[in-house]
Structures are given as structure tokens and as C-alpha cells.
Design an enzyme around this catalytic site. Structure first.
Site, PDB file in Angstrom:
ATOM      1  N   GLY A  29      71.321 -18.669  90.799  1.00 45.75           N
ATOM      2  CA  GLY A  29      72.639 -18.767  91.440  1.00 45.75           C
ATOM      3  C   GLY A  29      72.540 -19.311  92.856  1.00 45.75           C
ATOM      4  O   GLY A  29      73.442 -19.099  93.672  1.00 45.75           O
ATOM      5  N   ASP A  79      70.858 -22.007  81.529  1.00 43.52           N
ATOM      6  CA  ASP A  79      71.943 -21.059  81.262  1.00 43.52           C
ATOM      7  C   ASP A  79      71.336 -19.664  81.117  1.00 43.52           C
ATOM      8  O   ASP A  79      70.649 -19.378  80.131  1.00 43.52           O
ATOM      9  CB  ASP A  79      72.688 -21.466  79.991  1.00 43.52           C
ATOM     10  CG  ASP A  79      73.869 -20.544  79.710  1.00 43.52           C
ATOM     11  OD1 ASP A  79      74.056 -19.555  80.460  1.00 43.52           O
ATOM     12  OD2 ASP A  79      74.616 -20.820  78.748  1.00 43.52           O
ATOM     13  N   SER A 158      76.610  -5.071  94.229  1.00 45.90           N
ATOM     14  CA  SER A 158      78.033  -5.067  94.589  1.00 45.90           C
ATOM     15  C   SER A 158      78.457  -3.663  95.007  1.00 45.90           C
ATOM     16  O   SER A 158      77.803  -2.678  94.648  1.00 45.90           O
ATOM     17  CB  SER A 158      78.855  -5.494  93.371  1.00 45.90           C
ATOM     18  OG  SER A 158      80.207  -5.154  93.523  1.00 45.90           O
ATOM     19  N   TYR A 171      81.626  -5.300  84.970  1.00 43.40           N
ATOM     20  CA  TYR A 171      80.954  -5.824  86.169  1.00 43.40           C
ATOM     21  C   TYR A 171      80.290  -4.682  86.948  1.00 43.40           C
ATOM     22  O   TYR A 171      79.109  -4.747  87.282  1.00 43.40           O
ATOM     23  CB  TYR A 171      81.983  -6.551  87.035  1.00 43.40           C
ATOM     24  CG  TYR A 171      81.442  -7.144  88.323  1.00 43.40           C
ATOM     25  CD1 TYR A 171      80.783  -8.363  88.322  1.00 43.40           C
ATOM     26  CD2 TYR A 171      81.616  -6.489  89.547  1.00 43.40           C
ATOM     27  CE1 TYR A 171      80.299  -8.924  89.505  1.00 43.40           C
ATOM     28  CE2 TYR A 171      81.138  -7.031  90.728  1.00 43.40           C
ATOM     29  CZ  TYR A 171      80.487  -8.249  90.695  1.00 43.40           C
ATOM     30  OH  TYR A 171      80.005  -8.796  91.866  1.00 43.40           O
ATOM     31  N   LYS A 175      76.224  -3.961  87.646  1.00 42.87           N
ATOM     32  CA  LYS A 175      75.649  -3.904  88.995  1.00 42.87           C
ATOM     33  C   LYS A 175      75.021  -2.532  89.278  1.00 42.87           C
ATOM     34  O   LYS A 175      74.016  -2.433  89.974  1.00 42.87           O
ATOM     35  CB  LYS A 175      76.723  -4.234  90.043  1.00 42.87           C
ATOM     36  CG  LYS A 175      77.250  -5.674  89.956  1.00 42.87           C
ATOM     37  CD  LYS A 175      76.170  -6.696  90.256  1.00 42.87           C
ATOM     38  CE  LYS A 175      76.738  -8.107  90.355  1.00 42.87           C
ATOM     39  NZ  LYS A 175      75.713  -9.108  90.708  1.00 42.87           N
TER      40      LYS A 175
END
Ligand SMILES: NC(=O)c1ccc[n+]([C@@H]2O[C@H](COP(=O)([O-])OP(=O)(O)OC[C@H]3O[C@@H](n4cnc5c(N)ncnc54)[C@H](OP(=O)(O)O)[C@@H]3O)[C@@H](O)[C@H]2O)c1
Length: 266
Positions: A29, A79, A158, A171, A175
Site C-alpha cells: 500500500g 493483488d 486503526s 474493518y 484491525k
């Protein structure tokens, strides 16, 4: 140049603490947002950096900017939502500058339908990119780091790893587990010079959260929740990531370091 009593220059001292000269880093990323700033910081601190993501144009732009600045950087398009994609990407990444000393897992997706509508597809994709890819990359590179006696694994998690808000959904689960993964990796490999830690952002305006970023009232409300009085910018992660990647952080492992302007502490 300023010298201390021993005659050492401040530049030499800082370099001894934080320089990444001769190190190889892989940043997933690393072509956008927080990851792009992290890539720039590691490369400017001396590491040869391989950026891994899907979109070739963004990857090439990231690497071109760094090589124009005299840094060593390369990219791999992969990917990370499939196991085969992760494996192929890891092999290709290791082929650029050799086996990495530093692994930054920053690639992430944020699909958050309301809990009642959270289907298996969103769950699976979220876990694949946010959790399984970091696990597989750790398995691929961690043992080699331990064998060579130096390694730094850095995950980007996060606020939702610690508390549920704004539809945490899958999500937040991914995390939270990623922070546990860092602790498992730290337990396994810290005796061999490999630390594993996470950086925990607050709210940073990036392509990840364009919907939220385009609502000025919510953006201002999030800024007001910090102690510093503003939302994060990607460059806020530069110092923390160089510290965690460098020899200076040898005794810091299994930790979650919040880079969030105080968002989490009140
Ligand atoms: N921004 C925030 O406020 C915030 C807050 C907390 C945590 N975070 C975390 O910080 C990290 C970076 O977020 P960001 O805001 O900088 O996001 P971003 O700008 O959207 O960047 C995400 C990166 O991940 C890559 N990526 C996504 N899916 C991928 C896949 N299947 N395979 C390979 N690469 C993939 C993207 O490249 P391609 O699309 O080209 O593949 C891109 O380089 C994420 O883990 C995110 O969860 C961000």
C-alpha cells in the site's frame, strides 16, 4: 556542524540511531496516502524500498518521485486479496533488492456496510487484505529476518482496533486481530532481533475515506476530537516509522503506537 564533548557530530549521532542505509524495506500500500508517505520516509532515511500495490500508474509515480530524489526504490504490482497474489508479490518483491529487513503492512481496505447488511463477501475481502496478507507476508519474511538477526515488522491498524464507532464492522475486527498478530510475531521473533509493532492512525484524509472527507462538518468534528486540534496528514507518520524501522527501537516490540493527535486519550 555541532559537535558534542566526544567530538561526534549531531548528524553522525542521529545517523547511528536512525539511519536505514543498507536496509531493504517492503511497503504494501505504499503507492497512496499514509503508505506513500511511509515509503518516502524510509527511502529518504536510506532504505531501498519496494512498493507493493495493484495500480501500476500510482506505483510508477511513487517510485519515479523517489528515484528523482536520489533514493533507491522499485515497485511490484500484486493483488493482496488472494493468497496466490500475496505469494507471487512477495517473491517478486524479494527479487528487487534482496530479502527485506523491514516489512510495512499498510495496504488496507475500508468497506463498512451497516452490521446487519455485512455479508460474507465484504467480510472475506476485508480479512484477506487487512489481516491475511500481513500474516502471509510475516510468515514469508519473518523467519529469514530472525535468522539474520535483524527485522522490523510494522503494521498499520486503526482506532477501530480499540473501540467501535462509525460502523466498525469487519474493518474493526480485522484491525483488532492485526494488533494481536503483531504481538504473536513479537513473541516469536523478538529474541532474534525482530520487532513487531503497529502504528495506529487517527483520521487522515486519503483516498481511503473520500466519502467522509467530503463532508466538511464531519471532518471538523473529527479534528475537534483530537488534542492537537487538527486531523492527521500522511507525513505525520514519517518520524514514527523511521524510528520503528531503525536500530533505535530495538527494545520496543509488541506495541501499538498511536499517531493520532491525542484522538484516543480522552
Ligand atoms: N486514512 C485514515 O484515516 C486511516 C485511519 C486508520 C487506519 N488507516 C489505515 O492506514 C492504511 C493506509 O490507508 P490510507 O488511508 O493511506 O489508504 P489509501 O490511500 O486508500 O491507500 C491504500 C493502499 O492500499 C493498496 N491496496 C488496497 N487494496 C489492495 C489489494 N487488494 N492489493 C494490493 N494493494 C492494495 C492501495 O493500492 P491499489 O489500490 O493500487 O492496490 C493503496 O496503495 C490502511 O491499512 C488503513 O486501514 C487509515
Amino acid at each position: 556542524m555541532i559537535r558534542d564533548a566526544s567530538g561526534m557530530t549531531s548528524r553522525a549521532y542521529l545517523s547511528e540511531l536512525f539511519s536505514l542505509d543498507g536496509r531493504v524495506a517492503v511497503v504494501t500500500g505504499g503507492s497512496s496516502g499514509i503508505g506513500r508517505a511511509i515509503t518516502g520516509a524510509l527511502a529518504r532515511a536510506g532504505a531501498s524500498v519496494v512498493v507493493v500495490a495493484r495500480k501500476e500508474a500510482q506505483l510508477a509515480a511513487t517510485v519515479d518521485e523517489l528515484t528523482a530524489d536520489g533514493c533507491r526504490a522499485a515497485w511490484v504490482s500484486a493483488d493482496l486479496s488472494t493468497r496466490e497474489g500475496v505469494r507471487a508479490g512477495a517473491e517478486e518483491a524479494a527479487g528487487k533488492f534482496g530479502e527485506p529487513d523491514i516489512l510495512v503492512n499498510c495496504a488496507g481496505i475500508n468497506l463498512r456496510p451497516p452490521m446487519g447488511e455485512l455479508g460474507e463477501e465484504v467480510w472475506d475481502t476485508t480479512m484477506a487484505v487487512n489481516l491475511e496478507a500481513p500474516y502471509l507476508l510475516g510468515q514469508r519474511f519473518g523467519p529469514g529476518m530472525a535468522e539474520r538477526g535483524y527485522g522490523r515488522i510494522i503494521h498499520i491498524t486503526s482506532q477501530q482496533a480499540h473501540r467501535a464507532f462509525v460502523q466498525s464492522g469487519a474493518y474493526g475486527v480485522s484491525k483488532g486481530a492485526l494488533e494481536s498478530l503483531a504481538r504473536s510475531q513479537a513473541e516469536a521473533w523478538s529474541p532474534h532481533g525482530v520487532t513487531a509493532n503497529t502504528l495506529v492512525p487517527g483520521f487522515v484524509m486519503t483516498p481511503l475515506n473520500t466519502r467522509l472527507s467530503s463532508d466538511p462538518e464531519r471532518v471538523a468534528a473529527l479534528a475537534a476530537r483530537t488534542m492537537v486540534g487538527r486531523n492527521g496528514v500522511a507525513e505525520d507518520f514519517a518520524g514514527a516509522v523511521v524510528f520503528l524501522a531503525s536500530g533505535a527501537s530495538a527494545y520496543v516490540t509488541g506495541q501499538s503506537i498511536f499517531v493520532d493527535g491525542g484522538f484516543s486519550v480522552h
